[in-house]
Design an enzyme around this catalytic site. Structure first.
Site, mmCIF file in Angstrom:
data_model
loop_
_atom_site.group_PDB
_atom_site.id
_atom_site.type_symbol
_atom_site.label_atom_id
_atom_site.label_comp_id
_atom_site.label_asym_id
_atom_site.label_seq_id
_atom_site.Cartn_x
_atom_site.Cartn_y
_atom_site.Cartn_z
ATOM 1 N N PHE A 25 0.851 -1.200 0.000
ATOM 2 C CA PHE A 25 0.000 0.000 0.000
ATOM 3 C C PHE A 25 0.881 1.243 0.000
ATOM 4 O O PHE A 25 1.714 1.425 0.899
ATOM 5 C CB PHE A 25 -0.889 -0.006 1.255
ATOM 6 C CG PHE A 25 -1.791 1.188 1.385
ATOM 7 C CD1 PHE A 25 -2.982 1.270 0.675
ATOM 8 C CD2 PHE A 25 -1.452 2.238 2.234
ATOM 9 C CE1 PHE A 25 -3.821 2.375 0.807
ATOM 10 C CE2 PHE A 25 -2.284 3.354 2.373
ATOM 11 C CZ PHE A 25 -3.473 3.411 1.654
ATOM 12 N N GLY A 26 0.706 2.107 -1.006
ATOM 13 C CA GLY A 26 1.455 3.363 -1.095
ATOM 14 C C GLY A 26 0.548 4.536 -0.789
ATOM 15 O O GLY A 26 -0.553 4.646 -1.345
ATOM 16 N N TYR A 27 1.003 5.408 0.113
ATOM 17 C CA TYR A 27 0.194 6.592 0.466
ATOM 18 C C TYR A 27 0.953 7.887 0.205
ATOM 19 O O TYR A 27 0.413 8.980 0.386
ATOM 20 C CB TYR A 27 -0.223 6.530 1.941
ATOM 21 C CG TYR A 27 0.946 6.464 2.904
ATOM 22 C CD1 TYR A 27 1.511 5.234 3.252
ATOM 23 C CD2 TYR A 27 1.511 7.611 3.427
ATOM 24 C CE1 TYR A 27 2.604 5.162 4.112
ATOM 25 C CE2 TYR A 27 2.602 7.553 4.294
ATOM 26 C CZ TYR A 27 3.146 6.326 4.622
ATOM 27 O OH TYR A 27 4.232 6.267 5.467
ATOM 28 N N GLY A 28 2.218 7.776 -0.189
ATOM 29 C CA GLY A 28 3.048 8.968 -0.428
ATOM 30 C C GLY A 28 3.701 8.849 -1.788
ATOM 31 O O GLY A 28 3.013 8.700 -2.804
ATOM 32 N N SER A 29 5.024 8.862 -1.781
ATOM 33 C CA SER A 29 5.725 8.815 -3.074
ATOM 34 C C SER A 29 5.451 7.513 -3.826
ATOM 35 O O SER A 29 5.580 7.462 -5.055
ATOM 36 C CB SER A 29 7.232 9.002 -2.877
ATOM 37 O OG SER A 29 7.736 7.976 -2.061
ATOM 38 N N GLU A 100 13.181 3.238 1.301
ATOM 39 C CA GLU A 100 12.430 3.791 2.448
ATOM 40 C C GLU A 100 13.133 3.472 3.755
ATOM 41 O O GLU A 100 12.488 3.159 4.752
ATOM 42 C CB GLU A 100 10.996 3.233 2.437
ATOM 43 C CG GLU A 100 10.286 3.294 1.106
ATOM 44 C CD GLU A 100 10.120 4.719 0.557
ATOM 45 O OE1 GLU A 100 10.502 5.676 1.253
ATOM 46 O OE2 GLU A 100 9.647 4.860 -0.571
HETATM 47 C C1 BEZ Z 1 4.390 5.444 0.620
HETATM 48 O O1 BEZ Z 1 4.261 6.112 -0.379
HETATM 49 O O2 BEZ Z 1 3.584 4.577 0.927
HETATM 50 C C2 BEZ Z 1 5.523 5.625 1.502
HETATM 51 C C3 BEZ Z 1 5.630 6.804 2.181
HETATM 52 C C4 BEZ Z 1 6.692 6.968 3.024
HETATM 53 C C5 BEZ Z 1 7.638 5.953 3.159
HETATM 54 C C6 BEZ Z 1 7.489 4.798 2.475
HETATM 55 C C7 BEZ Z 1 6.425 4.614 1.652
#
Ligand code: BEZ
Length: 189
Positions: A25-29, A100
């Site tokens: 699951f990605g919530y950022g980059s 990460e």
């Molecule tokens: C992400 O996009 O899910 C993510 C955000 C911060 C660190 C690692 C992954």
């Protein structure tokens, strides 16, 4: 290995190996920078978490001397966080654990797909006790820090802009992200 580096801890894959299918699951980059192979992807949500620019970035969007701010997830029982889920194989985690590594630990959370499926998924979270965690600050202060930070992956402000654009493209709203994005646009003018 610097104390922010979580690669050694994340190298234990026993939790992921136990899953029938591996959903990341990605919530950022991970929403807009997809530099790993995957079999399929779909919009998804996790409940009980909210995105916040509360994690310091010494390696991607800032430097050790002048860290930027990037996202982590903070527990918030009434909230739901949108993201993109990718079905991946175990091999991608060498690359992702490196990408990460600055304080993020893998965690297994329940994903919610729009078709009603709710499989477990792997989520990278910088917990409040990790050394790179910087925590809350007024929005103006967060925007100011981001505006002045640049790292090997580029300007910190670009990280916010790309995410805000990706969320808008998906028809999603995130008040925290959109407020920081708005403040940064005002500062650019
Ligand atoms: C992400 O996009 O899910 C993510 C955000 C911060 C660190 C690692 C992954």
């Amino acid at each position: 290995m610097p104390s922010h580096d979580t690669r050694e801890i994340n190298a234990d894959r026993s939790d992921i190996e136990a899953l029938d299918e591996i959903w990341l699951f990605g919530y950022g980059s991970l929403i807009y920078k997809v530099d790993f192979p995957y079999a399929e992807s779909a919009p998804a949500y996790i409940t009980g978490w909210q995105r916040r620019f509360w994690q310091g970035s010494h390696d991607h969007r800032g430097t050790p001397e002048k860290p930027g701010r990037v996202l982590t997830l903070i527990e918030a029982p009434a909230e739901r966080c949108f993201g993109i889920a990718y079905r991946v194989s175990l091999d991608v985690f060498d690359h992702l654990d490196h990408r990460e590594k600055n304080g993020y630990l893998r965690s297994i959370q329940t994903l919610e797909f729009t078709n009603g499926d709710s499989p477990p998924g792997v989520v990278y979270i910088g917990q409040p006790d990790n050394p790179a965690f910087v925590g809350p600050a007024p929005a103006e202060e967060i925007a100011e820090q981001i505006f002045h930070s640049v790292g090997p992956s580029g300007p910190n402000a670009e990280y916010v802009q790309l995410l805000a654009e990706a969320l808008r493209e998906q028809g999603e709203t995130d008040e925290h992200v959109f407020e920081i994005d708005r403040l940064l646009r005002e500062m650019r003018q």
